[in-house]
Each structure stands twice: as structure tokens, then as C-alpha cells.
Design a protein around this motif. Structure first.
Motif, PDB file in Angstrom:
ATOM      1  N   ALA A 182      97.351   1.214 -24.846  1.00 18.11           N
ATOM      2  CA  ALA A 182      95.944   1.582 -24.667  1.00 18.11           C
ATOM      3  C   ALA A 182      95.455   1.169 -23.285  1.00 18.11           C
ATOM      4  CB  ALA A 182      95.090   0.929 -25.752  1.00 18.11           C
ATOM      5  N   ILE A 183      95.834  -0.027 -22.830  1.00 20.02           N
ATOM      6  CA  ILE A 183      95.406  -0.520 -21.516  1.00 20.02           C
ATOM      7  C   ILE A 183      95.960   0.366 -20.403  1.00 20.02           C
ATOM      8  CG2 ILE A 183      95.689  -2.434 -19.884  1.00 20.02           C
ATOM      9  CD1 ILE A 183      95.712  -4.269 -22.439  1.00 20.02           C
ATOM     10  N   ILE A 184      97.232   0.722 -20.502  1.00 16.38           N
ATOM     11  CA  ILE A 184      97.862   1.568 -19.481  1.00 16.38           C
ATOM     12  C   ILE A 184      97.228   2.957 -19.477  1.00 16.38           C
ATOM     13  CG2 ILE A 184     100.033   2.664 -18.791  1.00 16.38           C
ATOM     14  CD1 ILE A 184     101.426   0.138 -20.039  1.00 16.38           C
ATOM     15  N   ALA A 185      96.910   3.487 -20.663  1.00  9.63           N
ATOM     16  CA  ALA A 185      96.257   4.800 -20.754  1.00  9.63           C
ATOM     17  C   ALA A 185      94.865   4.758 -20.144  1.00  9.63           C
ATOM     18  CB  ALA A 185      96.184   5.243 -22.211  1.00  9.63           C
ATOM     19  N   GLN A 186      94.163   3.656 -20.291  1.00  9.45           N
ATOM     20  CA  GLN A 186      92.839   3.502 -19.692  1.00  9.45           C
ATOM     21  C   GLN A 186      92.946   3.396 -18.170  1.00  9.45           C
ATOM     22  OE1 GLN A 186      91.446   0.030 -21.757  1.00  9.45           O
ATOM     23  NE2 GLN A 186      91.379   1.088 -23.729  1.00  9.45           N
ATOM     24  N   PHE A 187      93.959   2.679 -17.693  1.00 11.98           N
ATOM     25  CA  PHE A 187      94.175   2.560 -16.254  1.00 11.98           C
ATOM     26  C   PHE A 187      94.482   3.924 -15.642  1.00 11.98           C
ATOM     27  CE2 PHE A 187      96.995   1.677 -12.589  1.00 11.98           C
ATOM     28  CZ  PHE A 187      96.140   0.879 -11.832  1.00 11.98           C
ATOM     29  N   ARG A 188      95.264   4.748 -16.352  1.00 16.70           N
ATOM     30  CA  ARG A 188      95.580   6.088 -15.834  1.00 16.70           C
ATOM     31  C   ARG A 188      94.319   6.941 -15.715  1.00 16.70           C
ATOM     32  NH1 ARG A 188      99.399   9.701 -14.673  1.00 16.70           N
ATOM     33  NH2 ARG A 188     101.201   8.414 -15.158  1.00 16.70           N
ATOM     34  N   TRP A 218     104.139   4.620 -18.299  1.00 15.26           N
ATOM     35  CA  TRP A 218     103.444   5.375 -17.250  1.00 15.26           C
ATOM     36  C   TRP A 218     103.901   6.828 -17.168  1.00 15.26           C
ATOM     37  CZ3 TRP A 218      99.038   4.676 -14.958  1.00 15.26           C
ATOM     38  CH2 TRP A 218      98.724   5.378 -13.792  1.00 15.26           C
ATOM     39  N   PRO A 219     105.201   7.140 -17.221  1.00 16.44           N
ATOM     40  CA  PRO A 219     105.628   8.543 -17.119  1.00 16.44           C
ATOM     41  C   PRO A 219     105.185   9.404 -18.298  1.00 16.44           C
ATOM     42  CG  PRO A 219     107.446   7.037 -16.643  1.00 16.44           C
ATOM     43  CD  PRO A 219     106.353   6.213 -17.242  1.00 16.44           C
ATOM     44  N   MET A 220     104.686   8.803 -19.359  1.00 19.03           N
ATOM     45  CA  MET A 220     104.281   9.582 -20.533  1.00 19.03           C
ATOM     46  C   MET A 220     102.908  10.228 -20.370  1.00 19.03           C
ATOM     47  SD  MET A 220     105.729   7.218 -23.641  1.00 19.03           S
ATOM     48  CE  MET A 220     107.462   6.742 -23.681  1.00 19.03           C
ATOM     49  N   HIS A 221     102.177   9.851 -19.320  1.00 21.37           N
ATOM     50  CA  HIS A 221     100.892  10.476 -18.994  1.00 21.37           C
ATOM     51  C   HIS A 221      99.852  10.338 -20.110  1.00 21.37           C
ATOM     52  CE1 HIS A 221     102.073  12.509 -15.190  1.00 21.37           C
ATOM     53  NE2 HIS A 221     103.263  12.460 -15.740  1.00 21.37           N
ATOM     54  N   ASP A 222      99.930   9.270 -20.879  1.00 25.74           N
ATOM     55  CA  ASP A 222      98.895   9.027 -21.883  1.00 25.74           C
ATOM     56  C   ASP A 222      97.604   8.617 -21.182  1.00 25.74           C
ATOM     57  OD1 ASP A 222     100.663   9.541 -23.927  1.00 25.74           O
ATOM     58  OD2 ASP A 222     101.253   7.444 -24.145  1.00 25.74           O
ATOM     59  N   VAL A 223      96.488   9.093 -21.715  1.00 24.89           N
ATOM     60  CA  VAL A 223      95.200   8.789 -21.102  1.00 24.89           C
ATOM     61  C   VAL A 223      94.197   8.481 -22.197  1.00 24.89           C
ATOM     62  CG1 VAL A 223      94.549  11.228 -21.013  1.00 24.89           C
ATOM     63  CG2 VAL A 223      93.426   9.599 -19.503  1.00 24.89           C
ATOM     64  N   GLN A 224      93.339   7.510 -21.923  1.00 18.60           N
ATOM     65  CA  GLN A 224      92.337   7.092 -22.899  1.00 18.60           C
ATOM     66  C   GLN A 224      91.181   6.441 -22.167  1.00 18.60           C
ATOM     67  OE1 GLN A 224      93.834   4.791 -26.269  1.00 18.60           O
ATOM     68  NE2 GLN A 224      92.047   3.464 -26.164  1.00 18.60           N
ATOM     69  N   ALA A 225      89.975   6.808 -22.532  1.00 16.54           N
ATOM     70  CA  ALA A 225      88.805   6.169 -21.946  1.00 16.54           C
ATOM     71  C   ALA A 225      88.569   4.825 -22.615  1.00 16.54           C
ATOM     72  CB  ALA A 225      87.572   7.056 -22.116  1.00 16.54           C
ATOM     73  N   VAL A 226      87.973   3.900 -21.862  1.00 17.11           N
ATOM     74  CA  VAL A 226      87.606   2.612 -22.450  1.00 17.11           C
ATOM     75  C   VAL A 226      86.474   2.845 -23.430  1.00 17.11           C
ATOM     76  CG1 VAL A 226      86.739   0.301 -22.002  1.00 17.11           C
ATOM     77  CG2 VAL A 226      88.305   1.372 -20.380  1.00 17.11           C
ATOM     78  N   LYS A 227      86.662   2.401 -24.656  1.00 17.64           N
ATOM     79  CA  LYS A 227      85.655   2.647 -25.691  1.00 17.64           C
ATOM     80  C   LYS A 227      85.033   1.332 -26.145  1.00 17.64           C
ATOM     81  CE  LYS A 227      87.400   6.997 -27.530  1.00 17.64           C
ATOM     82  NZ  LYS A 227      88.305   7.282 -26.444  1.00 17.64           N
ATOM     83  N   ASP A 228      83.734   1.403 -26.463  1.00 16.28           N
ATOM     84  CA  ASP A 228      83.053   0.246 -27.026  1.00 16.28           C
ATOM     85  C   ASP A 228      83.522   0.089 -28.477  1.00 16.28           C
ATOM     86  OD1 ASP A 228      81.732   0.433 -24.640  1.00 16.28           O
ATOM     87  OD2 ASP A 228      79.986   1.418 -25.495  1.00 16.28           O
ATOM     88  N   ARG A 229      83.919  -1.112 -28.838  1.00 16.10           N
ATOM     89  CA  ARG A 229      84.396  -1.283 -30.199  1.00 16.10           C
ATOM     90  C   ARG A 229      84.435  -2.756 -30.574  1.00 16.10           C
ATOM     91  NH1 ARG A 229      90.755   0.433 -29.410  1.00 16.10           N
ATOM     92  NH2 ARG A 229      91.249  -1.025 -27.743  1.00 16.10           N
ATOM     93  N   PHE A 230      84.661  -2.964 -31.870  1.00 17.97           N
ATOM     94  CA  PHE A 230      84.740  -4.315 -32.409  1.00 17.97           C
ATOM     95  C   PHE A 230      86.091  -4.930 -32.056  1.00 17.97           C
ATOM     96  CE2 PHE A 230      86.034  -7.162 -35.849  1.00 17.97           C
ATOM     97  CZ  PHE A 230      84.970  -8.052 -35.875  1.00 17.97           C
ATOM     98  N   LYS A 231      86.085  -6.188 -31.644  1.00 19.08           N
ATOM     99  CA  LYS A 231      87.320  -6.880 -31.312  1.00 19.08           C
ATOM    100  C   LYS A 231      87.320  -8.261 -31.936  1.00 19.08           C
ATOM    101  CE  LYS A 231      88.274  -4.629 -26.863  1.00 19.08           C
ATOM    102  NZ  LYS A 231      89.641  -4.156 -27.126  1.00 19.08           N
TER     103      LYS A 231
END
Length: 279
Positions: A182-188, A218-231
Motif C-alpha cells: 500500500a505504501i509503495i502504491a501511494q508513493f507511485r 515497483w514494476p507491478m505499477h500498483d497505485v493507490q491514493a492515501v486514504k483517511d482511515r482507522f488505524k
């Protein structure tokens, strides 16, 4: 260090999303054996109602300028998530980042630093566009195992390297891998805003050389925005901590992030006691 243009990144992303889909997943009949996995280019073009040669030009990184409607048609054909759809638009039509003067940047940083300090006992910190920590409060230092913040710090902490090193994401392998992905997808997603930025390119090269999970994902090109959520975090020093996580972007520089972890009442009480004790 290979320099990648937004057009080339767009082509690589489209190819990676095409290859993860089967004809059956999109309602097409699969005729015969395929040399490679995934949909064919002509099948994506058919589903998106565009020409095959035109779609091929997109994948090959040529200078074509798709409209928003065409991009949305492609997004639907490839069954992209909302985060991936937005990423597709950013790659196709990258925005120009407005450069701030040194005085403007300093004023923004000072204001964000004061806000972060005022939020205690809620952990909070600021990330610059390259995910370097520029300010953090004592609560964040405690929860995320950071050194004490000083405006005169002459060292730099990168959030990617900090989180993906050691056991900071936990000791459970599956949970650690999911968090890292998730972190790597957010960085991308942030990297897409400035793919030709030399600093970004150097960071990506460094992470690929030094962080195994980054090199794998990284080569998998996964992408995800940082979302507000419970942690929640389980720390032997204080027990289970519960937070509502929110991300704020200053209007003066939307590429910067203020990460705020609003503690539950019980967690805030225990954190306050730990901070007073100077732990």
C-alpha cells in the motif's frame, strides 16, 4: 538512471493492467492459446470503442493526446479502480507544478510545523513531495520511533526508507507485505506527478537497489491514493493505540502532506502520560 517520460509511464501502466485481465473477466470468448497472459491490444481497443492502432500508440508511449472521455473508456475496459483511473489521467495529462519562492516555502513550512506541534498528544508530521519528513511532534516521534525533532536537524529521514526498514510494519509477514504494498502504491501515485524529476528518479533507483519489497513491487505499477482511515498499533511500551488517520494538503503546495493521527480518548490519555514522563 533511466529517465521515464509520462507517456512511457502511461504505456507501461496500460500494459500492466491489460496483462492482468483474462478475456473471461471482461466478457469475451477466449479463442485458442495465447503466447502471453492477459488481453490483447485489439481486445482492449474493442472494449473501449477506439481504434487498435490508436490504442497501440498509447501503449508505445507515442505523442498522442487522448481526451478525458477516451481515458475513461479505457479505464472501464481495463476495470481500473478509481485510484487507477485518476492515475491514468495524471499520466496522460500531467499538471505543471507551480514553483514557490524560497520565502514562500519557508513560510509554509513554518506554519505547518507550528500546527503539527500544537496537535499533541495526537501524532502528526509533514512530508515533502519526496516523502522526506520535514516536521514531526513528540507524539509522532514516540509512536513511529523517530528521533526528537529539531528545526536545526542536519539529517534527513525518508518515510519510505524508515517504514520499509526493519520491523516497523510489524512482524507478521503477510500484514507487513500488505502494508508495504500500500505504501509503495501511494508513493507511485505521487511519483506520477513529476516522473521527470531528477530527485524522484534517484529515490526510485535507490529504493530498488536497497529495499527488496520495493524492488519486487515497483514494476507491478500498483497505485493507490492515501486514504483517511482507522488505524491501530500495538506497542509493548503502551499497549494498543487507536487513531483516526487524516491527510491534509496545504493549498500553497498540494504535493506536501500533513499526516494527522487523531487518538481515541483512551489512547490520548496514555500518550499524554508517556510524553510527560519523557519516554
Amino acid at each position: 538512471m533511466e529517465e521515464l517520460s509520462p507517456k512511457k509511464l502511461l504505456g507501461e501502466f496500460l500494459r500492466s493492467r491489460r496483462q492482468r485481465l483474462s478475456p473471461e473477466q471482461v466478457g469475451l470468448v477466449n479463442y485458442g492459446r495465447r503466447r502471453t497472459s492477459g488481453l490483447r491490444r485489439e481486445e482492449v481497443a474493442q472494449l473501449a470503442h477506439i481504434g487498435t492502432s490508436w490504442y497501440t500508440s498509447l501503449e508505445q508511449g507515442r505523442e498522442v493526446n487522448p481526451s478525458q472521455d477516451v481515458l475513461d473508456h479505457i479505464a472501464r475496459a481495463l476495470q481500473l479502480t478509481e485510484d487507477e483511473r485518476q492515475y491514468l489521467h495524471v499520466l496522460a495529462k500531467p499538471a505543471q507544478r507551480e514553483e514557490k519562492t524560497e520565502d514562500e516555502q519557508q513560510q509554509l513550512q513554518t506554519g505547518m510545523q507550528r500546527t503539527v506541534m500544537a496537535l499533541e498528544p495526537n501524532p502528526a508530521f509533514v512530508l515533502d513531495p519526496y516523502w522526506n519528513l520535514t516536521a514531526w511532534n513528540r507524539a509522532a516521534a514516540f509512536v513511529f520511533h523517530l528521533p526528537a525533532f529539531s528545526a536545526a536537524n542536519d539529517y534527513q529521514i525518508n518515510w519510505i526508507k524508515h517504514l520499509l526498514s526493519g520491523d516497523r510494519l510489524g512482524t507478521d509477514t503477510q500484514e507487513r507485505n500488505e502494508k508495504a504494498q500500500a505504501i509503495i502504491a501511494q508513493f507511485r501515485a505521487d511519483y506520477a506527478q513529476s516522473p521527470n524529476d531528477v530527485i524522484f528518479q534517484k529515490l526510485v533507483d535507490e529504493f530498488q537497489q536497497t529495499i527488496p519489497i520495493f524492488r519486487e513491487r515497483w514494476p507491478m505499477h500498483d497505485v493507490q491514493a492515501v486514504k483517511d482511515r482507522f488505524k491501530h498499533f500495538d506497542d509493548p511500551r503502551i499497549g494498543v493505540m487507536e487513531f483516526e488517520h487524516i491527510v491534509l494538503h496545504p493549498s500553497g503546495n498540494p504535493m506536501m502532506k500533513m499526516m494527522i493521527y487523531t487518538a481515541s480518548l483512551d489512547t490520548a490519555t496514555r500518550l499524554q502520560a508517556m510524553l510527560k514522563a519523557g519516554v
